[in-house]
Scaffold this active site. Structure first.
Site, PDB file in Angstrom:
ATOM      1  N   GLU A   8      -9.057  10.746 -17.255  1.00  0.00           N
ATOM      2  CA  GLU A   8      -7.718  11.309 -17.498  1.00  0.00           C
ATOM      3  C   GLU A   8      -7.540  11.406 -18.994  1.00  0.00           C
ATOM      4  OE1 GLU A   8      -2.988  10.568 -17.035  1.00  0.00           O
ATOM      5  OE2 GLU A   8      -4.210   9.697 -15.439  1.00  0.00           O
ATOM      6  N   HIS A  10      -6.994  14.059 -22.272  1.00  0.00           N
ATOM      7  CA  HIS A  10      -6.288  15.330 -22.408  1.00  0.00           C
ATOM      8  C   HIS A  10      -6.610  16.062 -23.700  1.00  0.00           C
ATOM      9  CE1 HIS A  10      -4.066  14.028 -18.930  1.00  0.00           C
ATOM     10  NE2 HIS A  10      -3.712  12.924 -19.557  1.00  0.00           N
ATOM     11  N   HIS A 164      -1.614  14.955 -11.538  1.00  0.00           N
ATOM     12  CA  HIS A 164      -1.147  14.357 -12.789  1.00  0.00           C
ATOM     13  C   HIS A 164       0.358  14.520 -12.925  1.00  0.00           C
ATOM     14  CE1 HIS A 164      -0.399  14.096 -17.157  1.00  0.00           C
ATOM     15  NE2 HIS A 164      -1.357  13.199 -17.116  1.00  0.00           N
ATOM     16  N   ASP A 285      -6.259   7.853 -20.651  1.00  0.00           N
ATOM     17  CA  ASP A 285      -5.079   8.680 -20.884  1.00  0.00           C
ATOM     18  C   ASP A 285      -4.974   9.042 -22.356  1.00  0.00           C
ATOM     19  OD1 ASP A 285      -2.857  10.192 -20.300  1.00  0.00           O
ATOM     20  OD2 ASP A 285      -1.659   8.563 -19.488  1.00  0.00           O
TER      21      ASP A 285
END
Length: 323
Positions: A8, A10, A164, A285
């Protein structure tokens, strides 16, 4: 642990970077913006320093899902996927990709997913919650009937998808009025995403496509800790719920959890007791969270080395068919 896999993680492009500013204090926005737009400097440096060998990258939130104009949503999704594909080609041993999809048009989303998997080599897709369609106040959730063909196409490709978070629309959720601090990752992300996931789990989607796999971050957005009560109540009366099994059955056969942004050992242990260590995967994240915080916790948390290896690496290798 030096060879972790994270999924996860980004990035943003020029057309979507502004969506993330609301989640950063003014004094940290410049750094967050730089990290979201960067692929080859800070990102790789942080991965190297904190033992992440491979990251599956995804577009920031809500991005494509918040573009009501369908044609524009398709254009932005394709642009983001092409940008990501170029970075994957440059660093195939370090980066993989989740497709961004224009769910405003299920047929177009299915075509773009097929392109991303078959031509670009992506590992599945990530959707940032519901999509706004036609105007800013009209939303769609993906258990709606018009998505039947999309899910059939997605299941046929054999790749998982990541559900998400995004914030609910303020016009639809007045409970956050006057308490803005409860929006975003504090609380609203988990509530919005868990309800969407529960809709999918209870809709019969996984009866029709039993091999389809969904990934939920942040240790499942609260669902594992409440699943006993969910099933307990529905045993008393299904109230028209169309799925064939209990929701907890799908949780343990069609859902995977990640550690993204939730670096706490009691939470990890509780998740392991609920779904087993074979269905949990490491994630950071990044850049909304730090590799340092994730790795310092995970590399030393009180679990067996066998479970650490599975959660840190092996489960992702199995799910995504990585070498």
């Amino acid at each position: 642990m030096k060879n972790k896999i994270a999924l996860e993680e980004h990035f943003a492009i020029d057309l979507t970077i502004g969506d993330s500013q609301v989640y950063a204090r003014p004094e940290v926005w410049a750094g967050l913006k730089s990290n979201l737009l960067d692929f080859e400097q800070q990102r790789l440096d942080q991965m190297n320093e904190w033992g992440t060998e491979f990251s599956i990258l995804s577009l920031n939130s809500p991005a494509v899902q918040a573009i009501p104009d369908t044609r524009r949503a398709i254009e932005v999704a394709m642009r983001a996927n092409d940008v990501l594909a170029e970075q994957v080609r440059r660093h195939p041993a370090r980066f993989g990709g989740f497709a961004a999809l224009p769910m405003q048009n299920p047929d177009a989303a299915a075509r773009e997913l097929e392109r991303c998997v078959k031509e670009l080599g992506f590992h599945g897709f990530l959707v940032n919650g519901f999509s706004q369609v036609g105007d800013a106040d009209t939303v769609v959730y993906y258990d709606a009937p018009q998505f039947a063909g999309f899910w059939q196409a997605a299941a046929a490709l054999g790749k998982p998808f990541y559900m998400h978070p995004r914030d609910p629309l303020a016009s639809r959720e007045p409970i956050y009025d006057g308490a803005h601090w409860l929006t975003g990752p504090t609380w609203a992300f988990a509530m919005e995403t868990s309800i969407h996931a529960l809709r999918l789990l209870s809709s019969g989607l996984f009866d029709r496509h039993p091999g389809l796999q969904m990934i939920l971050g942040h240790f499942g957005e609260g669902i594992p800790f409440n699943i006993w009560r969910v099933d307990h109540i529905l045993r008393k009366g299904r109230r028209g719920m169309p799925c064939e099994k209990e929701i907890g059955d799908y949780l343990r056969s069609n859902v995977h959890l990640t550690t993204s942004g939730n670096f706490r050992t009691p939470t990890l242990l509780s998740s392991m007791l609920e779904v087993g260590s074979d269905r949990i995967m490491y994630s950071v994240d990044y850049p909304f969270e730090k590799h340092e915080d994730a790795a310092r916790w995970f590399d030393r948390c009180e679990i067996s080395e066998n479970d650490r290896q599975k959660i840190g690496r092996d489960n992702a290798r199995k799910l995504f068919g990585l070498a």
